[in-house]
Scaffold this active site. Structure first.
Site, mmCIF file in Angstrom:
data_model
loop_
_atom_site.group_PDB
_atom_site.id
_atom_site.type_symbol
_atom_site.label_atom_id
_atom_site.label_comp_id
_atom_site.label_asym_id
_atom_site.label_seq_id
_atom_site.Cartn_x
_atom_site.Cartn_y
_atom_site.Cartn_z
ATOM 1 C CB SER A 45 16.822 45.756 35.833
ATOM 2 O OG SER A 45 17.356 46.099 34.587
ATOM 3 C CG HIS B 71 15.853 48.602 39.451
ATOM 4 N ND1 HIS B 71 16.962 49.325 39.093
ATOM 5 C CD2 HIS B 71 15.256 48.271 38.279
ATOM 6 C CE1 HIS B 71 17.028 49.433 37.777
ATOM 7 N NE2 HIS B 71 16.016 48.795 37.257
ATOM 8 C CB CYS C 95 9.414 48.464 35.920
ATOM 9 S SG CYS C 95 10.144 46.826 35.727
ATOM 10 C CD GLU D 155 11.933 55.987 22.814
ATOM 11 O OE1 GLU D 155 12.900 56.263 23.545
ATOM 12 O OE2 GLU D 155 10.750 56.094 23.167
ATOM 13 C CB CYS E 106 9.991 51.456 33.200
ATOM 14 S SG CYS E 106 10.623 51.236 31.541
ATOM 15 C CB CYS F 27 20.732 51.836 24.001
ATOM 16 S SG CYS F 27 19.411 51.303 25.096
ATOM 17 C CB CYS G 193 7.764 46.561 28.298
ATOM 18 S SG CYS G 193 8.599 45.475 29.472
ATOM 19 C CB CYS H 283 14.550 53.320 26.331
ATOM 20 S SG CYS H 283 15.434 53.507 24.795
HETATM 21 N N1 SAH Z 1 13.649 45.110 30.359
HETATM 22 C C1 SAH Z 1 15.066 45.176 30.507
HETATM 23 C C2 SAH Z 1 15.748 46.202 29.623
HETATM 24 C C3 SAH Z 1 15.074 47.516 29.387
HETATM 25 S S1 SAH Z 1 15.183 48.826 30.527
HETATM 26 C C4 SAH Z 1 15.417 45.406 31.956
HETATM 27 O O1 SAH Z 1 14.527 45.535 32.775
HETATM 28 O O2 SAH Z 1 16.600 45.396 32.270
HETATM 29 C C5 SAH Z 1 16.855 49.299 30.694
HETATM 30 C C6 SAH Z 1 17.184 49.772 32.099
HETATM 31 O O3 SAH Z 1 16.618 51.070 32.369
HETATM 32 C C7 SAH Z 1 16.632 48.841 33.165
HETATM 33 O O4 SAH Z 1 17.613 48.672 34.161
HETATM 34 C C8 SAH Z 1 15.460 49.637 33.684
HETATM 35 O O5 SAH Z 1 15.059 49.195 34.937
HETATM 36 C C9 SAH Z 1 15.997 51.043 33.637
HETATM 37 N N2 SAH Z 1 15.012 52.117 33.719
HETATM 38 C C10 SAH Z 1 13.745 52.143 33.263
HETATM 39 N N3 SAH Z 1 13.148 53.311 33.538
HETATM 40 C C11 SAH Z 1 14.059 54.055 34.195
HETATM 41 C C12 SAH Z 1 14.049 55.367 34.755
HETATM 42 N N4 SAH Z 1 12.957 56.147 34.699
HETATM 43 N N5 SAH Z 1 15.179 55.798 35.330
HETATM 44 C C13 SAH Z 1 16.295 55.034 35.394
HETATM 45 N N6 SAH Z 1 16.361 53.793 34.892
HETATM 46 C C14 SAH Z 1 15.259 53.300 34.308
#
Ligand code: SAH
Length: 340
Positions: free
Chosen positions: A212, A214, A114, A90, A117, A103, A110, A329
């Site tokens: 990230s 979190h 997480c 995407e 995600c 983006c 991946c 994404c």
């Molecule tokens: N792998 C990289 C980039 C991809 S994800 C990373 O971890 O940064 C891009 C961002 O979206 C990351 O900060 C990720 O943690 C966040 N993300 C993923 N799923 C999400 C969700 N359901 N709600 C909000 N943010 C999310």
């Protein structure tokens, strides 16, 4: 067959002159490619012998639009591309006052796991090549008619788990002879792989690095991000990045109800963000069908933000662009894969 789109201009020129063709043919070829032309026999100003040579050496492929969604709320456009081997990724185009941001994905799937995600649910399938990442930008521009001024590597995948190709992509997209998008307009987002951050620090590529984070405690972070390398270890690498590049880091912080949204978390986060003047971006968790985690309430997010403000931290709450089109994404790809 060789991967033409991932070659640096100097490498392409060398291959072409080594084969006995003049160097300017490389520039002509690059011009066709940058217009999205993916058929050698349509490159009308190239002589037949050269086109036959190219055809025998290189495979060319254009990503195909499997789905295109346009947000009715804010005009965000999301593309699901079919790649050469049938896999899909995407790309999201977001329109801001200061320009269009794209983006892009860096991997098919991946492996970071997480818990919130969608991109990681089926695991990692493969890395994207530099050329495939370039094509995400180029074909988003061609298919939307909107020029891109900023790029974020925040789509599917972990960029630092595909670092060689990501570095190649960064050099290619910022090349004066190529698309020429300034590195300062590019953001690389990572779940925090210390060796990857250190390596990127040494590459002399002044991109913005976003961590990230979190969660400000390892106990919580490891629960929602199983690939957690230890907060202190990751932050140490980030400090090295700041020292080497002079580029300020930012933290992404998805607000998850009853997981990472307590006042204690806010105070601890402030303590981590203060050195280096880190910018904190709070994101209300996007709902993902397969996931049980929920977003924090707007009141909780406000209270959390207030604590950070009071602690003198530079904090913003991310606007939710494209919330009507699953713009978080990985979600469109998940849905598509379930229906075919
Ligand atoms: N792998 C990289 C980039 C991809 S994800 C990373 O971890 O940064 C891009 C961002 O979206 C990351 O900060 C990720 O943690 C966040 N993300 C993923 N799923 C999400 C969700 N359901 N709600 C909000 N943010 C999310």
């Amino acid at each position: 067959m060789k991967d033409l789109l991932s070659l640096y201009p100097s490498e392409l020129e060398k291959e072409i002159t080594d084969a006995g063709f003049p160097a300017f043919r490389a520039r002509q070829l690059t011009e066709w490619l940058s217009k999205g032309c993916r058929r050698f026999d349509s490159m009308s100003n190239l002589p037949k012998a050269f086109r036959i040579f190219l055809d025998g050496q290189y495979e060319l492929f254009a990503p195909e639009v499997l789905r295109k969604q346009v947000s009715q709320i804010d005009g965000t456009v999301k593309f699901l591309w079919k790649l050469v081997d049938g896999h899909s990724v995407e790309t999201v185009l977001m329109q801001y006052r200061y320009g269009n941001t794209v983006c892009i994905s860096s991997q098919v799937g991946c492996r970071q796991g997480c818990a919130f995600c969608a991109s990681t649910i089926g695991g990692l399938i493969r890395n994207l090549t530099a050329g495939e990442m370039l094509d995400e930008v180029l074909f988003t521009e061609l298919c939307s008619g909107k020029p891109v001024s900023n790029i974020v590597l925040m789509g599917i995948g972990e960029p630092l788990d595909n670092l060689d190709n990501v570095i190649r992509f960064l050099r290619l997209i910022s090349d004066k002879r190529g698309r020429n998008i300034g590195l300062r307009h590019i953001t690389v987002s990572t779940c925090g792989i210390p060796e990857g951050i250190s390596r990127l620090s040494e590459e002399n590529l002044p991109v913005t690095l976003t961590l990230s984070l979190h969660a400000p405690f390892d106990e919580i972070r490891s629960r929602i991000m199983p690939s957690n390398h230890g907060i202190e270890c990751v932050l140490e690498a980030c400090r090295g990045y700041y020292a080497a590049t002079g580029r300020r880091i930012s933290f992404e912080y998805a607000m998850i109800r009853d997981v990472n949204d307590s006042a204690e978390c806010a105070h601890r986060l402030a303590r981590l963000a203060k050195p280096g003047n880190v910018h904190v971006n709070l994101i209300p968790l996007n709902y993902v069908e397969e996931r049980v985690l929920k977003a924090s309430s707007p009141e909780t997010i406000r209270a959390f933000q207030t604590i950070l403000n009071q602690e003198g931290i530079n904090v913003t709450v991310r606007r939710r662009l494209g919330s009507d089109i699953d713009a978080s994404c990985g979600q469109l790809r998940r849905k598509y894969n379930r229906t075919v």
